[in-house]
Design a protein around this motif. Structure first.
Motif, PDB file in Angstrom:
ATOM      1  N   PRO A 142     -11.941  14.875 -58.539  1.00 28.22           N
ATOM      2  CA  PRO A 142     -13.195  14.502 -59.204  1.00 28.22           C
ATOM      3  C   PRO A 142     -14.398  14.595 -58.266  1.00 28.22           C
ATOM      4  O   PRO A 142     -15.486  15.008 -58.691  1.00 28.22           O
ATOM      5  CB  PRO A 142     -12.934  13.059 -59.647  1.00 28.22           C
ATOM      6  N   GLU A 143     -14.189  14.239 -57.002  1.00 26.18           N
ATOM      7  CA  GLU A 143     -15.289  14.300 -56.033  1.00 26.18           C
ATOM      8  C   GLU A 143     -15.731  15.735 -55.787  1.00 26.18           C
ATOM      9  O   GLU A 143     -16.931  16.030 -55.702  1.00 26.18           O
ATOM     10  CB  GLU A 143     -14.858  13.643 -54.721  1.00 26.18           C
ATOM     11  N   ALA A 144     -14.752  16.648 -55.675  1.00 21.46           N
ATOM     12  CA  ALA A 144     -15.097  18.052 -55.462  1.00 21.46           C
ATOM     13  C   ALA A 144     -15.821  18.617 -56.675  1.00 21.46           C
ATOM     14  O   ALA A 144     -16.806  19.367 -56.533  1.00 21.46           O
ATOM     15  CB  ALA A 144     -13.830  18.861 -55.176  1.00 21.46           C
ATOM     16  N   TYR A 187      -6.430  19.437 -69.902  1.00 22.90           N
ATOM     17  CA  TYR A 187      -5.985  18.276 -69.128  1.00 22.90           C
ATOM     18  C   TYR A 187      -6.909  17.083 -69.326  1.00 22.90           C
ATOM     19  O   TYR A 187      -8.124  17.233 -69.485  1.00 22.90           O
ATOM     20  CB  TYR A 187      -5.881  18.636 -67.639  1.00 22.90           C
ATOM     21  N   GLU A 188      -6.324  15.898 -69.300  1.00 26.89           N
ATOM     22  CA  GLU A 188      -7.042  14.665 -69.626  1.00 26.89           C
ATOM     23  C   GLU A 188      -8.224  14.416 -68.695  1.00 26.89           C
ATOM     24  O   GLU A 188      -9.236  13.831 -69.100  1.00 26.89           O
ATOM     25  CB  GLU A 188      -6.058  13.492 -69.602  1.00 26.89           C
ATOM     26  N   GLY A 189      -8.119  14.867 -67.456  1.00 27.29           N
ATOM     27  CA  GLY A 189      -9.202  14.652 -66.503  1.00 27.29           C
ATOM     28  C   GLY A 189     -10.495  15.357 -66.867  1.00 27.29           C
ATOM     29  O   GLY A 189     -11.556  14.997 -66.349  1.00 27.29           O
ATOM     30  N   HIS A 199     -13.016  12.690 -66.018  1.00 28.97           N
ATOM     31  CA  HIS A 199     -13.777  12.926 -64.797  1.00 28.97           C
ATOM     32  C   HIS A 199     -14.888  13.971 -64.933  1.00 28.97           C
ATOM     33  O   HIS A 199     -15.971  13.805 -64.375  1.00 28.97           O
ATOM     34  CB  HIS A 199     -12.829  13.369 -63.667  1.00 28.97           C
ATOM     35  N   ALA A 200     -14.614  15.062 -65.660  1.00 29.59           N
ATOM     36  CA  ALA A 200     -15.605  16.143 -65.717  1.00 29.59           C
ATOM     37  C   ALA A 200     -16.740  15.843 -66.684  1.00 29.59           C
ATOM     38  O   ALA A 200     -17.909  16.121 -66.378  1.00 29.59           O
ATOM     39  CB  ALA A 200     -14.923  17.458 -66.095  1.00 29.59           C
TER      40      ALA A 200
END
Length: 266
Positions: A29-31, A75-77, A81-82
């Motif tokens: 997530p940080e990247a 994907y759930e992220g 996150h995105a």
């Protein structure tokens, strides 16, 4: 604007702790947040896949310094996150869903990690993310029969339309694999444009059913990401990928030659 070269970024999972199956093609997530900040700082203009193809099809001008942000599989992220990062910058994106991997009534259990559910997909769509097709069960489409190919394309399209109330117009080939037969089937089943991989910049001359993308990985550092979006040293960055792809293409071509031709046009 017809000669403009556009970076189409291909993401998969956005996750802190991805599993082994998705790790290499995931980003933290940080990247992801840092990469979106790079786009904003450099004045790039994200557009959706449908917008890019529509401009190139009609001859309309694209915004200055266009870029595409795309996600494959579902994907759930991408939601967790995105989406907040995209919303912060006001960036549109395109999510290509494998409908048999999305949690819910059509789930076949094939998802490689924690996948989105349909409520999350609808929230992404409501936030301005274009939802495109990525087949139903994520097969190598150039290796399946004609009947299976059409099922994968049509079933995916019908499920997305049923769940979202809008018919998907963009498609991304699972694994990036296609052939003339696959591209023709994608066009005939009503998708207006499709993305491959190729690890190169997209150009109008590639045609609407073979637009190239560049892969963003867990190993893609900030400097490498900046080179990707600037279109610099891409051939060198993906030289290893191209060697592997060429070798595998020989194997895959041999498999196709040996496979019996089915009556369904496979």
């Amino acid at each position: 604007m017809s000669d403009v070269r556009v970076p189409i970024l291909m993401y998969h999972a956005v996750a802190t702790r991805p599993n082994d199956a998705t790790r290499a093609l995931s980003v933290t997530p940080e990247a992801f947040a840092e990469q979106m900040a790079v786009l904003a700082d450099r004045g790039l203009s994200p557009v959706t896949t449908a917008e890019l193809a529509a401009c190139w099809r009609s001859g309309r001008a694209l915004p200055g310094r266009p870029v595409l942000i795309t996600f494959d599989d579902g994907y759930e992220g991408v939601h967790r996150h995105a989406l907040p990062v995209l919303a912060k910058h006001g960036f549109p994106a395109t999510l290509f869903v494998s409908t048999g991997w999305i949690r819910g009534p059509y789930d076949t259990g094939g998802g490689l990690d924690t996948m989105l559910d349909w409520d999350q997909v609808r929230e992404l769509a409501a936030a301005g993310v274009e939802i495109g097709g990525h087949s139903h069960s994520h097969p190598q489409l150039d290796q399946v029969s004609g009947a299976t190919l059409r099922f994968e394309l049509i079933h995916c399209k019908e499920i997305v339309a049923d769940q979202l109330g809008t018919v998907p117009v963009s498609f991304a080939y699972p694994y990036g694999y296609s052939s003339r037969r696959v591209r023709q089937a994608v066009r005939e089943t009503g998708y207006a444009q499709a993305l491959a991989v190729g690890n190169g910049l997209a150009r109008r001359a590639q045609g609407p059913y073979a637009l190239r993308r560049v892969t963003v990985r867990r190993s893609t550092g900030t400097a490498a990401f900046e080179r990707l979006v600037e279109g610099r040293a891409i051939a060198r960055a993906f030289a290893g990928d191209r060697a592997l792809t060429k070798g595998y293409a020989v194997v895959r071509g041999a498999r196709r030659a040996l496979r019996p031709v089915s009556r369904s046009g496979g």
